[in-house]
Design a protein around this motif. Structure first.
Motif, PDB file in Angstrom:
ATOM      1  N   UNK A   1     -78.825  47.973 -58.511  1.00 31.15           N
ATOM      2  CA  UNK A   1     -77.830  46.988 -57.920  1.00 31.15           C
ATOM      3  C   UNK A   1     -76.570  48.070 -57.506  1.00 31.15           C
ATOM      4  N   UNK A   2     -76.342  49.179 -58.147  1.00 30.83           N
ATOM      5  CA  UNK A   2     -74.848  49.822 -57.768  1.00 30.83           C
ATOM      6  C   UNK A   2     -75.393  50.355 -56.231  1.00 30.83           C
ATOM      7  N   UNK A   3     -76.778  50.848 -56.022  1.00 34.72           N
ATOM      8  CA  UNK A   3     -77.021  51.401 -54.566  1.00 34.72           C
ATOM      9  C   UNK A   3     -76.708  50.375 -53.538  1.00 34.72           C
TER      10      UNK A   3
ATOM     11  N   UNK B   1     -78.277  55.978 -47.578  1.00 32.46           N
ATOM     12  CA  UNK B   1     -78.614  54.676 -46.690  1.00 32.46           C
ATOM     13  C   UNK B   1     -79.959  54.112 -46.598  1.00 32.46           C
ATOM     14  N   UNK B   2     -80.949  55.487 -46.348  1.00 32.30           N
ATOM     15  CA  UNK B   2     -82.249  55.178 -46.156  1.00 32.30           C
ATOM     16  C   UNK B   2     -82.911  54.624 -47.269  1.00 32.30           C
ATOM     17  N   UNK B   3     -82.410  54.892 -48.512  1.00 30.52           N
ATOM     18  CA  UNK B   3     -83.204  54.254 -49.523  1.00 30.52           C
ATOM     19  C   UNK B   3     -82.716  52.681 -49.749  1.00 30.52           C
ATOM     20  N   UNK B   4     -81.462  52.678 -49.378  1.00 33.63           N
ATOM     21  CA  UNK B   4     -80.979  50.923 -49.348  1.00 33.63           C
ATOM     22  C   UNK B   4     -81.725  50.160 -48.198  1.00 33.63           C
ATOM     23  N   UNK B   5     -81.862  50.909 -47.031  1.00 29.47           N
ATOM     24  CA  UNK B   5     -82.785  50.150 -45.849  1.00 29.47           C
ATOM     25  C   UNK B   5     -84.165  49.921 -46.243  1.00 29.47           C
ATOM     26  N   UNK B   6     -84.581  50.943 -47.038  1.00 32.53           N
ATOM     27  CA  UNK B   6     -86.056  50.512 -47.709  1.00 32.53           C
ATOM     28  C   UNK B   6     -85.994  49.453 -48.611  1.00 32.53           C
ATOM     29  N   UNK B   7     -85.083  49.145 -49.555  1.00 37.41           N
ATOM     30  CA  UNK B   7     -85.091  48.234 -50.567  1.00 37.41           C
ATOM     31  C   UNK B   7     -84.869  46.844 -49.708  1.00 37.41           C
ATOM     32  N   UNK B   8     -84.147  46.952 -48.951  1.00 35.23           N
ATOM     33  CA  UNK B   8     -83.669  45.801 -48.082  1.00 35.23           C
ATOM     34  C   UNK B   8     -84.917  45.113 -47.377  1.00 35.23           C
ATOM     35  N   UNK B   9     -85.722  46.305 -46.645  1.00 39.85           N
ATOM     36  CA  UNK B   9     -86.477  45.881 -45.758  1.00 39.85           C
ATOM     37  C   UNK B   9     -87.872  45.819 -46.047  1.00 39.85           C
ATOM     38  N   UNK B  10     -88.325  46.926 -46.871  1.00 37.84           N
ATOM     39  CA  UNK B  10     -89.594  47.390 -46.838  1.00 37.84           C
ATOM     40  C   UNK B  10     -90.173  47.253 -48.477  1.00 37.84           C
ATOM     41  N   UNK B  11     -89.350  47.337 -49.456  1.00 40.72           N
ATOM     42  CA  UNK B  11     -90.059  47.013 -50.856  1.00 40.72           C
ATOM     43  C   UNK B  11     -89.161  47.705 -51.782  1.00 40.72           C
ATOM     44  N   UNK B  12     -89.640  47.446 -52.979  1.00 39.68           N
ATOM     45  CA  UNK B  12     -88.959  48.180 -54.312  1.00 39.68           C
ATOM     46  C   UNK B  12     -89.452  49.373 -54.810  1.00 39.68           C
ATOM     47  N   UNK B  13     -88.855  50.382 -54.823  1.00 39.76           N
ATOM     48  CA  UNK B  13     -89.350  51.833 -55.398  1.00 39.76           C
ATOM     49  C   UNK B  13     -89.608  51.803 -56.778  1.00 39.76           C
ATOM     50  N   UNK B  14     -90.445  52.703 -57.072  1.00 43.70           N
ATOM     51  CA  UNK B  14     -90.662  52.701 -58.645  1.00 43.70           C
ATOM     52  C   UNK B  14     -89.692  53.988 -59.171  1.00 43.70           C
ATOM     53  N   UNK B  15     -89.606  54.109 -60.363  1.00 44.34           N
ATOM     54  CA  UNK B  15     -88.810  55.090 -60.908  1.00 44.34           C
ATOM     55  C   UNK B  15     -89.487  56.077 -61.941  1.00 44.34           C
ATOM     56  N   UNK B  16     -89.347  57.596 -61.668  1.00 44.59           N
ATOM     57  CA  UNK B  16     -90.240  58.375 -62.403  1.00 44.59           C
ATOM     58  C   UNK B  16     -89.780  58.143 -63.928  1.00 44.59           C
ATOM     59  N   UNK B  17     -88.580  57.854 -64.360  1.00 44.39           N
ATOM     60  CA  UNK B  17     -88.283  57.776 -65.853  1.00 44.39           C
ATOM     61  C   UNK B  17     -88.877  56.496 -66.409  1.00 44.39           C
TER      62      UNK B  17
END
Length: 274
Positions: free
Chosen positions: A89-91, A188-204
């Protein structure tokens, strides 16, 4: 908790409140005075939201979000899940804030809205400056916002603004220089990924769940047998550090500088701050 942010947005970025002035001799606010101050408030609200979610992600106060469970392993897993959502959400908020700075500058500087026919010829030019009734001023702002695009997009309005409104040249240069650094950044690249391509997974979040049930080996190559094999994986902790560094060393200086330049260029009537 020691403040993790070095720039004070309440001292440097927050719009003034309760501005005093003499009625006699004070200019009435134009559309663009109001547009500038309105976007200034939106910028500040978005900034406070972005920082809020970073702080909440770093707090060890999970009872605020959910009831503690007895199983420590499950409790830790839920904490990591919430931390990941707060980070994401912060991103998003930080990137939206960057986009808002373009709109902030554009709606403060634009002075004519053109209407085109099917052949691309100008059929009308509507004055954006000056004063208009509320409904018209509202519609003009919505239409002006539609003209905003990224600083590198073909046909973006910033070069045109520098030519037609030279008093905004410094602000436009600040936007362009910031964008050169930020446009291809991990944030910015991760934001564009989330907005256009999908939801990332988180290692933790994923590591405590354990590995995949089976592997598929054909010759010397391993083939996907788990959806996590093909999903984007990032670290929450590293992402939070990246956002804090971005805020302190790039974003805050950029917004502070842009604000000072826009205030000089617009020189809004004090009445716009009522």
């Amino acid at each position: 908790m020691e403040d993790i942010f070095t720039g004070d947005i309440f001292e440097k970025i927050e719009p003034p409140h309760g501005v005093s002035f003499k009625i006699v001799g004070t200019a009435l606010p134009t559309n663009q005075d109001i547009y500038f101050v309105a976007k200034w408030h939106e910028i500040f609200e978005r900034y406070t939201t972005a920082r809020l979610f970073v702080r909440k992600a770093l707090e060890d106060n999970w009872e605020y979000w959910f009831n503690r469970v007895d199983d420590e392993k499950v409790q830790h897993a839920i904490e990591n899940k919430f931390k990941a959502e707060l980070y994401e959400t912060a991103l998003l908020s930080y990137n939206i804030l960057v986009d808002l700075t373009w709109a902030w500058t554009y709606v403060s500087a634009e002075y004519l809205l053109y209407t085109f026919d099917e052949e691309g010829n100008v059929t009308n030019a509507k004055d954006v400056c000056g004063m208009h009734p509320i409904e018209e001023a509202y519609e003009l702002l919505r239409k002006t916002e539609n003209g905003v695009s990224t600083p590198h997009a073909e046909g973006n309005p910033f070069h045109y603004l520098k030519v037609m409104r030279p008093e905004f040249s410094d602000a436009v240069d600040t936007i362009v220089e910031f964008w050169k650094v930020f446009s291809n950044s991990p944030i910015r690249n991760l934001y564009n990924f989330v907005k256009h391509k999908g939801k990332p997974l988180y290692e933790e979040v994923e590591k405590p769940r354990g590995g995949k049930v089976m592997s598929i080996l054909i010759g010397n190559e391993e083939y996907p047998s788990d959806i996590r094999d093909v999903q984007k994986m990032i670290s929450v902790e590293e992402g939070l550090k990246e956002l804090i560094d971005f805020d302190n060393n790039l974003l805050f200086p950029y917004v502070e500088k842009l604000l000072s330049q826009l205030k000089v260029a617009v020189d809004p009537s004090p009445m716009a701050f009522l």
